[in-house]
Motif scaffolding. Structure first.
Motif, short mmCIF file in Angstrom:
data_model
loop_
_atom_site.label_atom_id
_atom_site.label_comp_id
_atom_site.label_asym_id
_atom_site.label_seq_id
_atom_site.Cartn_x
_atom_site.Cartn_y
_atom_site.Cartn_z
N MET A 50 0.86 -1.17 0.00
CA MET A 50 0.00 0.00 0.00
C MET A 50 0.91 1.23 0.00
N LEU A 51 0.77 2.06 -1.01
CA LEU A 51 1.60 3.25 -1.13
C LEU A 51 0.88 4.45 -0.54
N LEU A 52 1.58 5.14 0.33
CA LEU A 52 1.05 6.34 0.95
C LEU A 52 1.81 7.55 0.42
N HIS A 53 1.08 8.64 0.23
CA HIS A 53 1.68 9.88 -0.26
C HIS A 53 1.24 11.01 0.66
N ARG A 54 2.14 11.96 0.84
CA ARG A 54 1.80 13.12 1.66
C ARG A 54 0.71 13.92 0.95
N ALA A 55 -0.30 14.32 1.69
CA ALA A 55 -1.39 15.11 1.13
C ALA A 55 -0.86 16.47 0.70
N VAL A 56 -1.38 16.95 -0.40
CA VAL A 56 -1.08 18.29 -0.89
C VAL A 56 -2.38 19.10 -0.81
N GLU A 57 -2.24 20.40 -0.97
CA GLU A 57 -3.41 21.26 -0.81
C GLU A 57 -4.59 20.83 -1.68
N ALA A 58 -4.31 20.35 -2.87
CA ALA A 58 -5.38 19.91 -3.76
C ALA A 58 -6.16 18.71 -3.19
N ASP A 59 -5.59 18.01 -2.20
CA ASP A 59 -6.25 16.86 -1.58
C ASP A 59 -7.18 17.24 -0.44
N TYR A 60 -7.04 18.44 0.10
CA TYR A 60 -7.73 18.78 1.35
C TYR A 60 -9.24 18.60 1.27
N LYS A 116 1.49 22.08 13.07
CA LYS A 116 2.38 20.93 13.17
C LYS A 116 2.98 20.62 11.79
N PRO A 117 3.87 21.47 11.31
CA PRO A 117 4.42 21.27 9.96
C PRO A 117 5.19 19.97 9.80
N GLU A 118 5.63 19.37 10.89
CA GLU A 118 6.35 18.10 10.81
C GLU A 118 5.39 16.90 10.70
N ALA A 119 4.11 17.12 10.97
CA ALA A 119 3.13 16.04 10.88
C ALA A 119 2.96 15.60 9.43
N GLN A 120 2.54 14.37 9.29
CA GLN A 120 2.33 13.78 7.97
C GLN A 120 0.86 13.44 7.80
N LEU A 121 0.16 14.13 6.93
CA LEU A 121 -1.18 13.74 6.53
C LEU A 121 -0.99 12.95 5.25
N LEU A 122 -1.21 11.65 5.34
CA LEU A 122 -0.93 10.76 4.22
C LEU A 122 -2.22 10.29 3.57
N THR A 123 -2.15 10.09 2.26
CA THR A 123 -3.30 9.64 1.49
C THR A 123 -3.00 8.29 0.86
N TYR A 124 -4.07 7.54 0.62
CA TYR A 124 -3.96 6.25 -0.06
C TYR A 124 -4.91 6.24 -1.24
N ARG A 125 -4.40 5.86 -2.39
CA ARG A 125 -5.16 5.69 -3.62
C ARG A 125 -4.68 4.41 -4.29
N GLY A 172 -8.52 -1.06 5.90
CA GLY A 172 -8.17 -0.41 7.15
C GLY A 172 -6.98 -1.09 7.80
N ARG A 173 -6.99 -2.41 7.80
CA ARG A 173 -5.86 -3.15 8.35
C ARG A 173 -4.59 -2.86 7.56
N GLY A 174 -4.74 -2.83 6.25
CA GLY A 174 -3.58 -2.55 5.40
C GLY A 174 -3.05 -1.14 5.60
N LEU A 175 -3.97 -0.18 5.73
CA LEU A 175 -3.56 1.20 5.94
C LEU A 175 -2.87 1.37 7.30
N GLU A 211 2.22 2.01 10.27
CA GLU A 211 3.22 1.49 11.21
C GLU A 211 4.57 1.34 10.51
N ASP A 212 4.57 0.84 9.28
CA ASP A 212 5.81 0.72 8.51
C ASP A 212 6.43 2.10 8.26
N PHE A 213 5.60 3.08 7.94
CA PHE A 213 6.05 4.45 7.70
C PHE A 213 6.77 4.99 8.93
N VAL A 214 6.16 4.80 10.09
CA VAL A 214 6.73 5.28 11.35
C VAL A 214 8.03 4.54 11.66
N ARG A 215 8.01 3.23 11.52
CA ARG A 215 9.19 2.41 11.80
C ARG A 215 10.36 2.82 10.91
#
Length: 174
Positions: free
Chosen positions: A1-11, A55-64, A102-105, A110-114
């Motif tokens: 599952m690939l996660l990407h940081r949200a950009v303004e167009a995603d909000y 919180k500019p260091e926070a990561q809002l990640l999206t899945y598609r 949901g389980r996959g996300l 968890e992998d992202f954090v690790r």
């Protein structure tokens, strides 16, 4: 599952998905909606932008499923300190929840954090959401015994329908 940081167009899509996942109704309702607990919008762009700016260091990640596809899921990850990250806004499009996304996300988060040196994930859940708490417990999260007050009077995330709400803290070593 690939996660990407949200950009303004995603909000706008992030806000729509959060409201559908947490407060949807009828045939589009999620198994974990907050009916009878909190009503109104779960999220709108103003507090989302405020949280991201604070919180500019926070990561809002999206899945598609693919880069140009519809938003299927989100997760918020915030590096607190000392290898502890906060997780929030874990959402999956309700009509796809039976695919175990949901389980996959959660596993991808968890992998992202690790991969960034994280050792523990913490989150808060409204105390009366027993089914959701149980879902996290089955994935290795444990109740810490800590609680946090519910923000009564701050209706940016909806209007509480009960007067006995607070947050419980769950965590998992990863």
């Amino acid at each position: 599952m690939l996660l990407h940081r949200a950009v303004e167009a995603d909000y706008a899509a992030v806000v729509d998905l959060a409201n559908l996942a947490y407060r949807g109704s009828g045939s589009t309702a999620s198994w974990n909606i907050e009916t009878g607990i909190i009503e109104g919008q779960r999220l709108n762009e103003s507090p989302l932008r405020e949280d991201l700016a604070a919180k500019p260091e926070a990561q809002l990640l999206t899945y598609r499923d693919d880069a140009g596809g519809a938003l299927l899921g989100t997760v918020w990850l915030d590096d607190r300190k000392d290898g502890v990250w906060n997780l929030g806004l874990l959402t999956i499009r309700p009509h796809l929840q039976n695919r175990q996304l949901g389980r996959g996300l959660l596993a991808a988060a968890e992998d992202f954090v690790r991969a960034r040196g994280g050792r523990r994930i913490r989150m808060t859940v409204v105390n009366v959401r027993e089914t959701l708490i149980g879902w996290y417990e089955r994935r290795g999260y444990r109740l810490t015994g800590e609680t946090q007050p519910f923000p009564y009077g701050d209706e940016r995330y909806g209007r509480p329908l009960r007067d006995d709400l607070h947050f419980v803290v769950l965590e998992k070593d990863i």
